[in-house]
Design a protein around this motif. Structure first.
Motif, PDB file in Angstrom:
ATOM      1  N   GLU A 218      30.245   3.542 137.428  1.00 42.13           N
ATOM      2  CA  GLU A 218      29.841   2.682 136.309  1.00 42.13           C
ATOM      3  C   GLU A 218      30.494   3.157 135.009  1.00 42.13           C
ATOM      4  O   GLU A 218      30.859   2.349 134.152  1.00 42.13           O
ATOM      5  CB  GLU A 218      28.319   2.672 136.165  1.00 42.13           C
ATOM      6  N   TYR A 219      30.639   4.454 134.861  1.00 45.72           N
ATOM      7  CA  TYR A 219      31.306   5.002 133.677  1.00 45.72           C
ATOM      8  C   TYR A 219      32.797   4.647 133.692  1.00 45.72           C
ATOM      9  O   TYR A 219      33.384   4.329 132.658  1.00 45.72           O
ATOM     10  CB  TYR A 219      31.111   6.518 133.603  1.00 45.72           C
ATOM     11  N   ILE A 220      33.388   4.683 134.867  1.00 40.79           N
ATOM     12  CA  ILE A 220      34.802   4.322 135.001  1.00 40.79           C
ATOM     13  C   ILE A 220      35.016   2.854 134.645  1.00 40.79           C
ATOM     14  O   ILE A 220      35.998   2.501 133.979  1.00 40.79           O
ATOM     15  CB  ILE A 220      35.311   4.634 136.423  1.00 40.79           C
ATOM     16  N   LYS A 221      34.079   1.990 135.063  1.00 40.09           N
ATOM     17  CA  LYS A 221      34.183   0.562 134.755  1.00 40.09           C
ATOM     18  C   LYS A 221      34.199   0.297 133.246  1.00 40.09           C
ATOM     19  O   LYS A 221      34.703  -0.716 132.789  1.00 40.09           O
ATOM     20  CB  LYS A 221      33.007  -0.201 135.377  1.00 40.09           C
ATOM     21  N   ARG A 222      33.622   1.227 132.489  1.00 39.66           N
ATOM     22  CA  ARG A 222      33.527   1.063 131.039  1.00 39.66           C
ATOM     23  C   ARG A 222      34.597   1.876 130.299  1.00 39.66           C
ATOM     24  O   ARG A 222      34.594   1.895 129.070  1.00 39.66           O
ATOM     25  CB  ARG A 222      32.123   1.492 130.576  1.00 39.66           C
ATOM     26  N   SER A 223      35.462   2.535 131.025  1.00 41.91           N
ATOM     27  CA  SER A 223      36.440   3.460 130.438  1.00 41.91           C
ATOM     28  C   SER A 223      37.855   2.971 130.738  1.00 41.91           C
ATOM     29  O   SER A 223      38.408   3.226 131.804  1.00 41.91           O
ATOM     30  CB  SER A 223      36.227   4.866 130.996  1.00 41.91           C
ATOM     31  N   SER A 224      38.452   2.287 129.789  1.00 44.00           N
ATOM     32  CA  SER A 224      39.734   1.608 130.007  1.00 44.00           C
ATOM     33  C   SER A 224      40.881   2.551 130.341  1.00 44.00           C
ATOM     34  O   SER A 224      41.884   2.132 130.922  1.00 44.00           O
ATOM     35  CB  SER A 224      40.100   0.775 128.782  1.00 44.00           C
ATOM     36  N   VAL A 225      40.759   3.826 129.992  1.00 41.40           N
ATOM     37  CA  VAL A 225      41.843   4.757 130.283  1.00 41.40           C
ATOM     38  C   VAL A 225      42.088   4.873 131.793  1.00 41.40           C
ATOM     39  O   VAL A 225      43.201   5.180 132.229  1.00 41.40           O
ATOM     40  CB  VAL A 225      41.538   6.145 129.658  1.00 41.40           C
ATOM     41  N   PHE A 226      41.061   4.571 132.594  1.00 38.45           N
ATOM     42  CA  PHE A 226      41.196   4.662 134.048  1.00 38.45           C
ATOM     43  C   PHE A 226      41.843   3.426 134.662  1.00 38.45           C
ATOM     44  O   PHE A 226      42.260   3.455 135.813  1.00 38.45           O
ATOM     45  CB  PHE A 226      39.813   4.894 134.695  1.00 38.45           C
ATOM     46  N   TRP A 227      41.880   2.332 133.924  1.00 39.63           N
ATOM     47  CA  TRP A 227      42.492   1.094 134.434  1.00 39.63           C
ATOM     48  C   TRP A 227      43.336   0.413 133.362  1.00 39.63           C
ATOM     49  O   TRP A 227      43.368  -0.809 133.252  1.00 39.63           O
ATOM     50  CB  TRP A 227      41.424   0.141 134.983  1.00 39.63           C
ATOM     51  N   HIS A 228      44.053   1.230 132.598  1.00 37.25           N
ATOM     52  CA  HIS A 228      44.870   0.715 131.489  1.00 37.25           C
ATOM     53  C   HIS A 228      45.924  -0.275 131.955  1.00 37.25           C
ATOM     54  O   HIS A 228      46.359  -1.143 131.197  1.00 37.25           O
ATOM     55  CB  HIS A 228      45.551   1.882 130.759  1.00 37.25           C
ATOM     56  N   ASP A 229      46.336  -0.179 133.230  1.00 34.94           N
ATOM     57  CA  ASP A 229      47.345  -1.096 133.764  1.00 34.94           C
ATOM     58  C   ASP A 229      46.799  -2.510 133.969  1.00 34.94           C
ATOM     59  O   ASP A 229      47.552  -3.447 134.220  1.00 34.94           O
ATOM     60  CB  ASP A 229      47.887  -0.567 135.093  1.00 34.94           C
ATOM     61  N   LYS A 230      45.471  -2.667 133.836  1.00 31.05           N
ATOM     62  CA  LYS A 230      44.847  -3.990 133.977  1.00 31.05           C
ATOM     63  C   LYS A 230      44.757  -4.724 132.630  1.00 31.05           C
ATOM     64  O   LYS A 230      44.310  -5.860 132.570  1.00 31.05           O
ATOM     65  CB  LYS A 230      43.435  -3.843 134.548  1.00 31.05           C
ATOM     66  N   ILE A 231      45.159  -4.053 131.560  1.00 33.36           N
ATOM     67  CA  ILE A 231      45.138  -4.684 130.226  1.00 33.36           C
ATOM     68  C   ILE A 231      46.435  -5.482 130.077  1.00 33.36           C
ATOM     69  O   ILE A 231      47.493  -4.931 129.814  1.00 33.36           O
ATOM     70  CB  ILE A 231      45.018  -3.626 129.112  1.00 33.36           C
ATOM     71  N   ASN A 232      46.322  -6.786 130.263  1.00 35.43           N
ATOM     72  CA  ASN A 232      47.519  -7.628 130.316  1.00 35.43           C
ATOM     73  C   ASN A 232      47.927  -8.197 128.965  1.00 35.43           C
ATOM     74  O   ASN A 232      49.102  -8.505 128.750  1.00 35.43           O
ATOM     75  CB  ASN A 232      47.292  -8.781 131.302  1.00 35.43           C
TER      76      ASN A 232
END
Length: 298
Positions: A218-232
């Motif tokens: 849940e913390y990862i879902k709120r932490s964009s650094v872990f999925w920065h490649d999804k920021i289009n």
């Protein structure tokens, strides 16, 4: 006499029915359940902007929101929109009369502004999950914006401060209906934030999300650094070096990640001595935000 009373009663009921129905029709679109013009009140008075308090449904919950639009909406001109994402949690930093002036300022620059209280506070139903299902309340605003006949649906931007910046990153991952994003003082790594502000972890994160070990995902879902490649979308990142709420390292971490992943359309600035909301850099902050949105209008 009895028949006359019955007839009068029927007339009153019919009038009430049509009055209620007419009020429903007079909302901007069917996704808005009620709206109230706030102009010319003690809380808000503007000759150039109309500010409405609205209610809308999100996951079956009644959510309070706001729409501010320039007088220009009375013409046939459609305007770009800004979805404003508020900071804070629950009732803390909820949208109040102090926020109206900022909405007025944003709208006065030629934008329709939509904002949500989010779920889990006095004006809105539900429970604040600090980046959980409350993100749906923002997605619903985007859906509403696209249907407004005074909004240019192809030009919708997101502006988020603090927690609102965290939500803005999440929205980017979940929809392609926005042009660009600007964030100010936004968390990007809640694990780092929990260590930086232990009180924030125990009073906000842990009660609203759960502990960071058992609810790590849940913390990862709120932490964009872990999925920065999804920021289009194109993104503007603004942060102050003296931010006492969200450590500047969180901004630097996402900036470094975007650089390494060769993100093409993003810009950032770390303001030396800047505070959490960059209120000590008001003019420069505002100029950068509006220039960013203007550049990314279609």
């Amino acid at each position: 006499m009895k028949r006359t009373t019955q007839v009068l009663t029927s007339v009153v009921i019919i009038l009430i029915f049509f009055s209620c129905k007419r009020e429903e029709v007079n909302t901007f679109n069917s996704q808005i359940t009620s709206q109230e013009l706030l102009n010319k009140t003690e809380a808000f008075s503007s000759e150039t902007v109309d500010l409405y308090k609205i209610n809308y449904k999100s996951n079956g919950l009644n959510i309070e929101g706001f729409i501010a639009k320039p007088e220009q909406h009375n013409t046939n001109t459609k305007l770009p929109a800004i979805i404003f994402c508020r900071g804070g949690n629950k009732d803390f930093r909820a949208i109040t009369e102090n926020s109206y002036k900022y909405f007025n300022f944003l709208a006065s620059q030629g934008y329709v502004v939509l904002a949500s209280q989010l779920r889990g506070n006095k004006p809105s139903e539900g429970i604040d999950e600090f980046g959980g299902n409350d993100v749906n309340d923002i997605l619903k605003l985007i859906s509403i914006a696209k249907e407004l006949n005074f909004v240019e649906a192809k030009n919708i931007h997101i502006l988020g401060y603090s927690r609102g910046g965290m939500n803005a990153y999440q929205v980017s991952k979940l929809t392609d209906d926005i042009n660009s994003i600007a964030v100010v003082g936004a968390p990007t790594n809640l694990f780092k934030g929990a260590k930086f502000r232990n009180e924030m972890y125990h009073k906000v994160m842990k009660p609203l999300i759960g502990d960071s070990i058992q609810f790590r995902e849940e913390y990862i879902k709120r932490s964009s650094v872990f999925w920065h490649d999804k920021i289009n979308e194109p993104i503007l990142i603004l942060h102050g070096s003296n931010d006492s709420k969200v450590v500047v390292d969180e901004a630097q971490q996402i900036i470094d990640s975007l650089i390494v992943s060769n993100k093409q359309d993003f810009k950032f600035k770390i303001f030396e001595g800047g505070n959490h909301g960059l209120s000590n850099y008001n003019q420069e902050r505002n100029d950068l935000i509006f220039n960013w949105f203007k550049t990314h209008n279609k």
